[in-house]
Enzyme design. Structure first.
Site, PDB file in Angstrom:
ATOM      1  N   HIS A 268      16.056  -9.169  -5.562  1.00 38.88           N
ATOM      2  CA  HIS A 268      17.309  -8.884  -4.860  1.00 38.88           C
ATOM      3  C   HIS A 268      17.050  -8.357  -3.459  1.00 38.88           C
ATOM      4  O   HIS A 268      17.834  -8.602  -2.536  1.00 38.88           O
ATOM      5  CB  HIS A 268      18.166  -7.910  -5.661  1.00 38.88           C
ATOM      6  CG  HIS A 268      18.877  -8.555  -6.804  1.00 38.88           C
ATOM      7  ND1 HIS A 268      19.494  -7.841  -7.801  1.00 38.88           N
ATOM      8  CD2 HIS A 268      19.071  -9.869  -7.102  1.00 38.88           C
ATOM      9  CE1 HIS A 268      20.043  -8.690  -8.672  1.00 38.88           C
ATOM     10  NE2 HIS A 268      19.787  -9.917  -8.272  1.00 38.88           N
ATOM     11  N   HIS A 400      18.419 -21.412  -8.278  1.00 38.58           N
ATOM     12  CA  HIS A 400      17.637 -20.666  -7.300  1.00 38.58           C
ATOM     13  C   HIS A 400      16.493 -21.511  -6.761  1.00 38.58           C
ATOM     14  O   HIS A 400      16.169 -21.435  -5.559  1.00 38.58           O
ATOM     15  CB  HIS A 400      17.051 -19.406  -7.936  1.00 38.58           C
ATOM     16  CG  HIS A 400      18.035 -18.305  -8.140  1.00 38.58           C
ATOM     17  ND1 HIS A 400      18.460 -17.479  -7.120  1.00 38.58           N
ATOM     18  CD2 HIS A 400      18.662 -17.861  -9.256  1.00 38.58           C
ATOM     19  CE1 HIS A 400      19.310 -16.582  -7.593  1.00 38.58           C
ATOM     20  NE2 HIS A 400      19.451 -16.794  -8.882  1.00 38.58           N
TER      21      HIS A 400
END
Length: 417
Positions: A268, A400
């Protein structure tokens, strides 16, 4: 950095990871894993695949996978010009509207889909899920599916009406089926809302979406980070009239919740670095200096505490003491980190970021890419052993992994609009 990774396990020479031709080919190769087996003709897509592509659950449908499949196919339709991919986008949007969407406008978190009928198994309303509903509609619109515009506008309005907290400048996280907000607050939903607002701005040109993305980025990476040792803690809660109070213990001893893990998340930090630089590029001369400064600092911090010098790759998370709290390697962490490295290399002109880009890709090529069946493995242990034969359970879809390729192509200036 660790020693240079060797070539692929099958002995093939390592490709040029910075080559646009390689990146496009890798997207095609990853898409090929899902081709012919992911689309359910009765509605939507199957969500659970083993390493060899076998579907091991044909009925469970998760909102995150349902939306991410739309994004994956929309990007392919847009940049490869494939009518078949565009039809998969429409197929996925129909399932979102006809199966996941509820009468009150919300979207069910999970469904049981059987013989063309949906039974809600978790009607909880998640802002994280709505962020991906918005992202799916934005990418569908950019792929030429004009009917997606209405869903985009409706989703923005729903997020505003049900989750937006003006005093905090952030979205709340979760509501029950009656839209009663839970006390939990999370940065992850806001990070993906920022991503979705950037896509909504690109799709529509409406500057309010860009301003919302910038506001979210500032609230999370500057204001909340000031409470978390200069980084962003994942978990917060509402206490009385205070909408966001840091919760250092949420899920501390529970590693089963893949959407709400404990600790500073290495991926993140790098994912935010990428988003901040995409915001920086979109704003141009009007971009505040903290965007690029925070991106570089968070990337460096993630690599300093998250890179496994012995085995290679980035670990999942580290604690407030900067010690590793989860040493497993997840596909998405590597993907977001290599994309961030490319954006930093281009934006700052610093060759060391290209060094990290090549090092992460070499690790991925050696350990995560399945050179036999296609796509990436989902999770490896600290020593890079495969922990499961579930290559793509709910939530993965290689969104992703393919997304990182598209992000790098954009950083290189190798994508059209």
């Amino acid at each position: 950095m660790s020693e240079t990774e060797p070539d692929a396990p099958d002995g093939r020479a390592r490709p040029d990871f910075r080559s646009p031709e390689f990146l496009r080919a890798h997207v095609r190769d990853t898409l090929a894993f899902y081709a012919g087996r992911a689309t359910d003709p009765t509605g939507g897509f199957f969500h659970f695949f083993r390493d060899d592509g076998t579907v091991y659950d044909r009925r469970t449908r998760h909102l995150v996978s349902s939306t991410r499949f739309v994004v994956v196919h929309a990007l392919a339709a847009r940049h490869f010009g494939s009518p078949a991919e565009r039809e998969r986008v429409r197929h996925g949007l129909r399932f979102l509207h006809e199966a996941h969407r509820k009468a009150d406008g919300g979207y069910a978190w999970t469904l049981d889909w059987h013989e063309g009928r949906a039974q809600l198994t978790d009607p909880t309303n998640h802002c994280y899920g709505l962020a991906f509903v918005l992202l799916a509609h934005a990418h569908a619109l950019m792929a030429g599916v004009d009917e997606a515009r209405a869903g985009l506008d409706d989703t923005v309005a729903l997020m505003e009406r049900r989750f937006w907290e003006p005093a905090a400048g952030l979205y709340a996280d979760e509501a029950d089926a009656g839209w009663r907000l839970a006390p939990y607050r999370g940065q992850n939903a806001n990070m993906h809302a920022c991503e979705a607002m950037l896509a909504a701005h690109e799709a529509t040109g409406d500057r309010r979406h860009l301003q919302r993305a910038l506001g979210l980025a500032h609230a999370v990476t500057q204001r909340l980070a000031a409470c978390g040792h200069g980084l962003i803690w994942e978990h917060w809660r509402r206490e009385g009239d205070v909408p966001w109070t840091i919760d250092w213990d949420y899920n501390r001893f529970d590693r089963s919740n893949i959407f709400r893990p404990w600790g500073f998340q290495t991926g993140h930090l790098t994912e935010w670095a990428k988003l901040l630089l995409q915001l920086d590029a979109r704003l141009g001369e009007r971009a505040p200096a903290w965007l690029a400064e925070t991106a570089a600092r968070w990337f460096d911090t993630a690599l300093a505490h998250g890179w496994d010098a012995q085995h290679g790759g980035l670990v999942y998370g580290f604690g407030p003491d900067r010690g590793v709290c989860d040493g497993d390697k997840y596909h998405w962490v590597q993907a977001e980190s290599l994309a961030a490295a490319a954006w930093l290399a281009v934006r700052l002109g610093d060759k060391r970021f290209w060094g990290w880009y090549d090092r992460i890709w070499a690790y991925v090529w050696r350990h995560f890419v399945d050179h036999e069946h296609g796509a990436w493995y989902r999770i490896l242990g600290p020593d890079n052993r495969r922990l499961t034969d579930e290559k793509s359970p709910a939530g993965k879809t290689d969104y992703h992994d393919m997304g990182a390729c598209w992000d790098v192509l954009r950083a290189l200036g190798a994508l059209e609009r």
